[in-house]
Design a protein around this motif. Structure first.
Motif, PDB file in Angstrom:
ATOM      1  N   SER A  89     -22.547   6.882  33.645  1.00 11.65           N
ATOM      2  CA  SER A  89     -23.851   6.223  33.561  1.00 11.65           C
ATOM      3  C   SER A  89     -23.675   4.713  33.424  1.00 11.65           C
ATOM      4  O   SER A  89     -22.919   4.250  32.569  1.00 11.65           O
ATOM      5  N   ASN A  90     -24.365   3.969  34.246  1.00 17.65           N
ATOM      6  CA  ASN A  90     -24.352   2.510  34.108  1.00 17.65           C
ATOM      7  C   ASN A  90     -25.251   2.072  32.962  1.00 17.65           C
ATOM      8  O   ASN A  90     -24.961   1.110  32.254  1.00 17.65           O
ATOM      9  N   ILE A  91     -26.361   2.785  32.798  1.00 14.91           N
ATOM     10  CA  ILE A  91     -27.315   2.488  31.726  1.00 14.91           C
ATOM     11  C   ILE A  91     -27.435   3.747  30.871  1.00 14.91           C
ATOM     12  O   ILE A  91     -27.912   4.778  31.338  1.00 14.91           O
ATOM     13  N   ASP A  92     -26.997   3.673  29.624  1.00  9.65           N
ATOM     14  CA  ASP A  92     -26.854   4.886  28.821  1.00  9.65           C
ATOM     15  C   ASP A  92     -27.988   5.151  27.837  1.00  9.65           C
ATOM     16  O   ASP A  92     -27.906   6.071  27.030  1.00  9.65           O
ATOM     17  N   GLY A  93     -29.054   4.361  27.879  1.00 12.52           N
ATOM     18  CA  GLY A  93     -30.152   4.598  26.951  1.00 12.52           C
ATOM     19  C   GLY A  93     -31.324   3.678  27.222  1.00 12.52           C
ATOM     20  O   GLY A  93     -31.240   2.736  28.021  1.00 12.52           O
ATOM     21  N   GLY A  94     -32.434   3.969  26.543  1.00 14.11           N
ATOM     22  CA  GLY A  94     -33.656   3.220  26.779  1.00 14.11           C
ATOM     23  C   GLY A  94     -33.562   1.746  26.441  1.00 14.11           C
ATOM     24  O   GLY A  94     -34.120   0.896  27.139  1.00 14.11           O
ATOM     25  N   GLU A  95     -32.857   1.421  25.354  1.00 13.72           N
ATOM     26  CA  GLU A  95     -32.728   0.022  24.972  1.00 13.72           C
ATOM     27  C   GLU A  95     -31.993  -0.780  26.045  1.00 13.72           C
ATOM     28  O   GLU A  95     -32.398  -1.898  26.395  1.00 13.72           O
ATOM     29  N   ASN A  96     -30.926  -0.191  26.593  1.00  8.48           N
ATOM     30  CA  ASN A  96     -30.188  -0.886  27.648  1.00  8.48           C
ATOM     31  C   ASN A  96     -30.969  -0.918  28.961  1.00  8.48           C
ATOM     32  O   ASN A  96     -30.795  -1.846  29.762  1.00  8.48           O
ATOM     33  N   LEU A  97     -31.812   0.071  29.178  1.00  4.25           N
ATOM     34  CA  LEU A  97     -32.680   0.051  30.353  1.00  4.25           C
ATOM     35  C   LEU A  97     -33.657  -1.119  30.252  1.00  4.25           C
ATOM     36  O   LEU A  97     -33.854  -1.868  31.222  1.00  4.25           O
ATOM     37  N   ILE A  98     -34.253  -1.281  29.086  1.00  3.36           N
ATOM     38  CA  ILE A  98     -35.184  -2.396  28.882  1.00  3.36           C
ATOM     39  C   ILE A  98     -34.453  -3.720  29.056  1.00  3.36           C
ATOM     40  O   ILE A  98     -34.945  -4.643  29.721  1.00  3.36           O
ATOM     41  N   LYS A  99     -33.255  -3.824  28.462  1.00  4.52           N
ATOM     42  CA  LYS A  99     -32.477  -5.066  28.583  1.00  4.52           C
ATOM     43  C   LYS A  99     -32.154  -5.374  30.042  1.00  4.52           C
ATOM     44  O   LYS A  99     -32.225  -6.535  30.472  1.00  4.52           O
ATOM     45  N   ALA A 100     -31.783  -4.346  30.804  1.00  3.00           N
ATOM     46  CA  ALA A 100     -31.427  -4.545  32.211  1.00  3.00           C
ATOM     47  C   ALA A 100     -32.612  -5.058  33.014  1.00  3.00           C
ATOM     48  O   ALA A 100     -32.474  -5.957  33.857  1.00  3.00           O
ATOM     49  N   LEU A 101     -33.789  -4.501  32.765  1.00  2.00           N
ATOM     50  CA  LEU A 101     -34.991  -4.942  33.479  1.00  2.00           C
ATOM     51  C   LEU A 101     -35.389  -6.352  33.061  1.00  2.00           C
ATOM     52  O   LEU A 101     -35.787  -7.172  33.897  1.00  2.00           O
ATOM     53  N   GLN A 102     -35.266  -6.637  31.773  1.00  2.00           N
ATOM     54  CA  GLN A 102     -35.626  -7.970  31.290  1.00  2.00           C
ATOM     55  C   GLN A 102     -34.635  -9.021  31.783  1.00  2.00           C
ATOM     56  O   GLN A 102     -35.026 -10.148  32.083  1.00  2.00           O
ATOM     57  N   LYS A 103     -33.362  -8.646  31.874  1.00  4.16           N
ATOM     58  CA  LYS A 103     -32.339  -9.584  32.345  1.00  4.16           C
ATOM     59  C   LYS A 103     -32.635 -10.057  33.762  1.00  4.16           C
ATOM     60  O   LYS A 103     -32.381 -11.218  34.110  1.00  4.16           O
ATOM     61  N   GLU A 104     -33.200  -9.152  34.565  1.00  3.39           N
ATOM     62  CA  GLU A 104     -33.506  -9.503  35.951  1.00  3.39           C
ATOM     63  C   GLU A 104     -34.958  -9.944  36.127  1.00  3.39           C
ATOM     64  O   GLU A 104     -35.447 -10.082  37.242  1.00  3.39           O
TER      65      GLU A 104
END
Length: 225
Positions: free
Chosen positions: A70-85
């Motif tokens: 998994s590149n994104i292993d949880g909801g917090e990292n999913l939010i961070k990934a979307l916010q980063k971009e």
């Protein structure tokens, strides 16, 4: 509503997905997609950006189905990934996590527009949350709101001496052993009577039954690691 509101719901448990979808289906004007993968959720959001984008994403925080692949292993990292971009999507959390420290850190660091507790939500609450999010307003479940208020109040009341006492408390079998350890901001030592008085106030402020309970409450609130 003249146009459908596109919502993506992300959770690793299919029964939870079905339960939330049963509430959302009773709200007019929604087009809902669901997935149990954070990686898939990220790809779905990105792939629809230029054609019929999602307006709202609801995600859980913990994903037991995450693997080494998994590149994104949880909801917090999913939010961070979307916010980063800088992805233009309104993000809410629907989760079972109500621990004060976890809630505080998610809200402080990720700023979701909504924080809703699964298992306690219903169609009315979800509809209200969606309308608030569409207006760029924050909605937190009442229990979450109360926890954040309490955490903020405790943070205001907490001084350096209180933090020192809470950190030292688990290390000593007797309160008297703490005399000569706790210092004021000017470097002077805090006397045992003042330590006992501060402990009594802390137990009241944190609604703790005893000193052991006080340490547990302090950890839950994130005052102690």
């Amino acid at each position: 509503m003249s146009e459908k509101i596109k919502i993506l719901f992300v959770d690793d448990h299919q029964l939870i997905i079905e339960g939330i979808l049963s509430y959302l289906k009773d709200i007019d004007g929604l087009e809902i997609t669901s997935t149990n993968s954070c990686d898939e959720a990220f790809n779905l959001v990105k792939s629809h950006l230029n054609t019929d984008p999602y307006q709202i994403l609801f995600t859980d925080l913990s994903f037991d189905n995450a693997s080494d692949n998994s590149n994104i292993d949880g909801g917090e990292n999913l939010i961070k990934a979307l916010q980063k971009e800088n992805v233009p999507i309104k993000i809410g959390v629907i989760t079972g996590h109500s621990e004060t420290n976890r809630v505080y850190n998610v809200v402080r660091n990720l700023n979701p527009l909504a924080y809703i507790l699964k298992g306690k939500c219903n169609t009315t609450e979800l509809n209200f949350a969606i309308q608030k999010m569409l207006a760029d307003q924050v909605y937190y479940t009442h229990e979450i709101h109360e926890k954040l208020l309490k955490r903020a109040l405790i943070e205001i009341q907490m001084d350096d001496v209180a933090v020192q006492i809470l950190k030292e408390l688990p290390k000593h079998s007797k309160i008297s052993n703490m005399e000569g350890i706790i210092t004021k901001s000017d470097g002077n030592l805090v006397k045992i009577r003042a330590i006992e008085s501060k402990l009594a106030k802390l137990r009241t402020d944190l609604d703790a039954n005893n000193n052991t309970d006080l340490v547990l409450k302090a950890k839950e609130l994130g005052i102690l690691d």
